[in-house]
Design a protein around this motif. Structure first.
Motif, PDB file in Angstrom:
ATOM      1  N   ARG A   3       1.198  -1.159   0.226  1.00 56.03           N
ATOM      2  CA  ARG A   3      -0.506  -0.053  -0.110  1.00 56.03           C
ATOM      3  C   ARG A   3       1.008   1.041   0.126  1.00 56.03           C
ATOM      4  NH1 ARG A   3      -4.102  -0.851   5.260  1.00 56.03           N
ATOM      5  NH2 ARG A   3      -2.211  -1.184   6.042  1.00 56.03           N
ATOM      6  N   LEU A   4       1.036   2.151  -0.846  1.00 54.83           N
ATOM      7  CA  LEU A   4       2.323   2.989  -1.307  1.00 54.83           C
ATOM      8  C   LEU A   4       0.716   4.140  -1.479  1.00 54.83           C
ATOM      9  CD1 LEU A   4       4.407   1.829  -3.695  1.00 54.83           C
ATOM     10  CD2 LEU A   4       4.503   1.615  -1.419  1.00 54.83           C
ATOM     11  N   LEU A   7       2.497  10.151  -4.685  1.00 52.29           N
ATOM     12  CA  LEU A   7       3.535  10.924  -4.377  1.00 52.29           C
ATOM     13  C   LEU A   7       3.757  11.885  -4.426  1.00 52.29           C
ATOM     14  CD1 LEU A   7       6.579  10.748  -4.420  1.00 52.29           C
ATOM     15  CD2 LEU A   7       6.187  10.861  -7.254  1.00 52.29           C
ATOM     16  N   ASN A   8       2.940  12.994  -4.736  1.00 47.43           N
ATOM     17  CA  ASN A   8       2.377  14.057  -4.568  1.00 47.43           C
ATOM     18  C   ASN A   8       1.743  13.655  -3.015  1.00 47.43           C
ATOM     19  OD1 ASN A   8       3.265  15.313  -7.087  1.00 47.43           O
ATOM     20  ND2 ASN A   8       1.081  15.141  -7.852  1.00 47.43           N
ATOM     21  N   ALA A   9       0.848  13.831  -2.213  1.00 47.72           N
ATOM     22  CA  ALA A   9       0.618  13.315  -0.996  1.00 47.72           C
ATOM     23  C   ALA A   9       1.859  13.810  -0.282  1.00 47.72           C
ATOM     24  CB  ALA A   9      -0.876  13.350  -0.808  1.00 47.72           C
ATOM     25  N   LEU A  10       2.955  12.906  -0.645  1.00 44.40           N
ATOM     26  CA  LEU A  10       4.278  12.878   0.312  1.00 44.40           C
ATOM     27  C   LEU A  10       5.303  14.098  -0.088  1.00 44.40           C
ATOM     28  CD1 LEU A  10       5.681   9.088  -1.075  1.00 44.40           C
ATOM     29  CD2 LEU A  10       3.639   9.771   1.674  1.00 44.40           C
ATOM     30  N   PHE A  46      -6.144   8.148   4.063  1.00 46.89           N
ATOM     31  CA  PHE A  46      -5.550   7.189   3.237  1.00 46.89           C
ATOM     32  C   PHE A  46      -4.741   6.339   4.699  1.00 46.89           C
ATOM     33  CE2 PHE A  46      -1.838   4.755   1.776  1.00 46.89           C
ATOM     34  CZ  PHE A  46      -2.097   3.931   1.458  1.00 46.89           C
ATOM     35  N   LEU A  47      -4.493   7.049   5.076  1.00 48.44           N
ATOM     36  CA  LEU A  47      -3.330   6.644   6.104  1.00 48.44           C
ATOM     37  C   LEU A  47      -4.619   6.229   7.541  1.00 48.44           C
ATOM     38  CD1 LEU A  47      -0.318   8.552   6.720  1.00 48.44           C
ATOM     39  CD2 LEU A  47      -0.629   6.268   6.115  1.00 48.44           C
ATOM     40  N   ASP A  71      11.210   9.001   8.081  1.00 51.07           N
ATOM     41  CA  ASP A  71      10.977   7.995   7.683  1.00 51.07           C
ATOM     42  C   ASP A  71      10.375   8.746   5.743  1.00 51.07           C
ATOM     43  OD1 ASP A  71      11.616   6.119   9.451  1.00 51.07           O
ATOM     44  OD2 ASP A  71       9.133   5.341   9.767  1.00 51.07           O
ATOM     45  N   VAL A  72       9.154   9.347   5.734  1.00 52.39           N
ATOM     46  CA  VAL A  72       8.969   9.877   4.330  1.00 52.39           C
ATOM     47  C   VAL A  72       9.880  10.505   4.186  1.00 52.39           C
ATOM     48  CG1 VAL A  72       7.631  11.491   3.344  1.00 52.39           C
ATOM     49  CG2 VAL A  72       6.423   9.926   4.711  1.00 52.39           C
ATOM     50  N   SER A  73      10.861  11.999   4.505  1.00 49.78           N
ATOM     51  CA  SER A  73      11.798  12.352   4.131  1.00 49.78           C
ATOM     52  C   SER A  73      12.915  11.553   3.729  1.00 49.78           C
ATOM     53  CB  SER A  73      12.340  13.056   5.596  1.00 49.78           C
ATOM     54  OG  SER A  73      13.210  14.627   5.085  1.00 49.78           O
ATOM     55  N   VAL A  74      13.805  10.833   4.397  1.00 46.63           N
ATOM     56  CA  VAL A  74      14.604   9.813   4.118  1.00 46.63           C
ATOM     57  C   VAL A  74      14.515  10.061   3.177  1.00 46.63           C
ATOM     58  CG1 VAL A  74      16.297   7.526   4.519  1.00 46.63           C
ATOM     59  CG2 VAL A  74      15.571   9.531   6.661  1.00 46.63           C
TER      60      VAL A  74
END
Length: 304
Positions: A3-4, A7-10, A46-47, A71-74
């Protein structure tokens, strides 16, 4: 299936979390503030949980949002680096090497300093995972270094023996029990340290020394081999360790061996598994260098 999130949301989440502002995030991404807010609401939906709290005109990450942001930043940073390398034909070549945490600290990292000096154009990314996860490794690594077991086999990978794992009993040179140790059997009365990854290691050692022991031996167990080794260096007791990976401790006098002229306990050797790739000369360069770094006396004997 993984489940990903989008990308724009991240990207919106990472920018807002880094800048603590939807307005500044919108400026950094060259979009409107409402677009950033919409992407964050999409990610929260989503989460199934809130990621930000309002703090006046600013926004502040929630406790779980802060962990997720890290985690997302890395991941986004790593993705950006990988993408830049694809666009830049002159970028350094990246090799991913997987090794156990203990092997990485005790042997591999000191060796890699020499490799980086000799080959500055090849970048090595180290992925350290515990021995207990050796059977769960994915295929994203180019090189895997582990004690060889049947489940370590990989399709389209070649395996080469790297280092023997002759286990020796070691302790700190100042340990008060040292003067009382005259034969292997004397260790039954000494403080033994056990590594949970090889819980029967001391039983095997005593068997090789022709000393009768029961199924259980006294002494603390450590989940991590490095902790076991650190406990020995700190004077807490005696542990078993592969001679090849503790050369630095032995050379600097932080550890001394016991009865290594009497007891020879040979375990599965460390192997270097590497991906088959005819168009990857950098991979061949690293593997050849790695195999040659092993001292001759520590290289496994190849039958035939």
């Amino acid at each position: 299936m993984r489940r990903l999130p989008p990308l724009n949301a991240l990207r919106s989440f990472e920018a807002a979390g880094r800048l603590n502002s939807l307005t500044l995030a919108a400026e950094a991404l060259n979009v409107t503030q409402s677009a950033v807010a919409q992407q964050i609401r999409l990610l929260e939906s989503f989460l199934g949980q809130k990621l930000f709290e309002r703090d006046g005109r600013a926004v502040r990450l929630t406790a779980r949002g802060r962990h997720y942001w890290t985690d997302v930043s890395v991941c986004l940073g790593r993705l950006a680096e990988a993408t830049e390398q694809m666009f830049d034909g002159t970028a350094r070549t990246l090799l991913r090497v997987n090794a156990s945490t203990s092997f990485m600290h005790a042997w591999l990292l000191p060796q890699l300093a020499h490799f980086r000096t000799e080959h500055p154009d090849i970048e090595i990314e180290i992925v350290a995972t515990p021995d207990t996860q050796a059977g769960q490794l994915d295929d994203t690594s180019d090189v895997v270094i582990r004690r060889y077991t049947p489940e370590l086999r990989r399709q389209d990978f070649v395996s080469r023996p790297l280092l023997r794992t002759e286990a020796v009993a070691v302790c700190a040179p100042s340990h008060p029990v040292l003067p009382t140790l005259h034969s292997p059997g004397d260790l039954l009365r000494a403080p033994l340290l056990h590594y949970a990854g090889m819980p029967q290691a001391w039983q095997y050692w005593f068997h090789c020394a022709q000393v009768s022991v029961g199924e259980t031996l006294r002494g603390p167990f450590f989940d991590d081999f490095l902790l076991t080794l650190r406990a020995a260096v700190s004077g807490h007791g005696i542990c078993l360790a592969p001679r090849a990976v503790i050369q630095d401790e032995l050379a600097h006098g932080r550890l001394v061996t016991l009865f290594d002229d009497i007891v020879r306990l040979e375990g599965p050797p460390y192997h270097c598994l590497f991906r088959l790739a005819d168009d990857a000369p950098h991979l061949a360069t690293f593997v050849n260098w790695l195999l040659n770094r092993a001292p001759a006396q520590d290289r496994p004997v190849i039958a035939g």
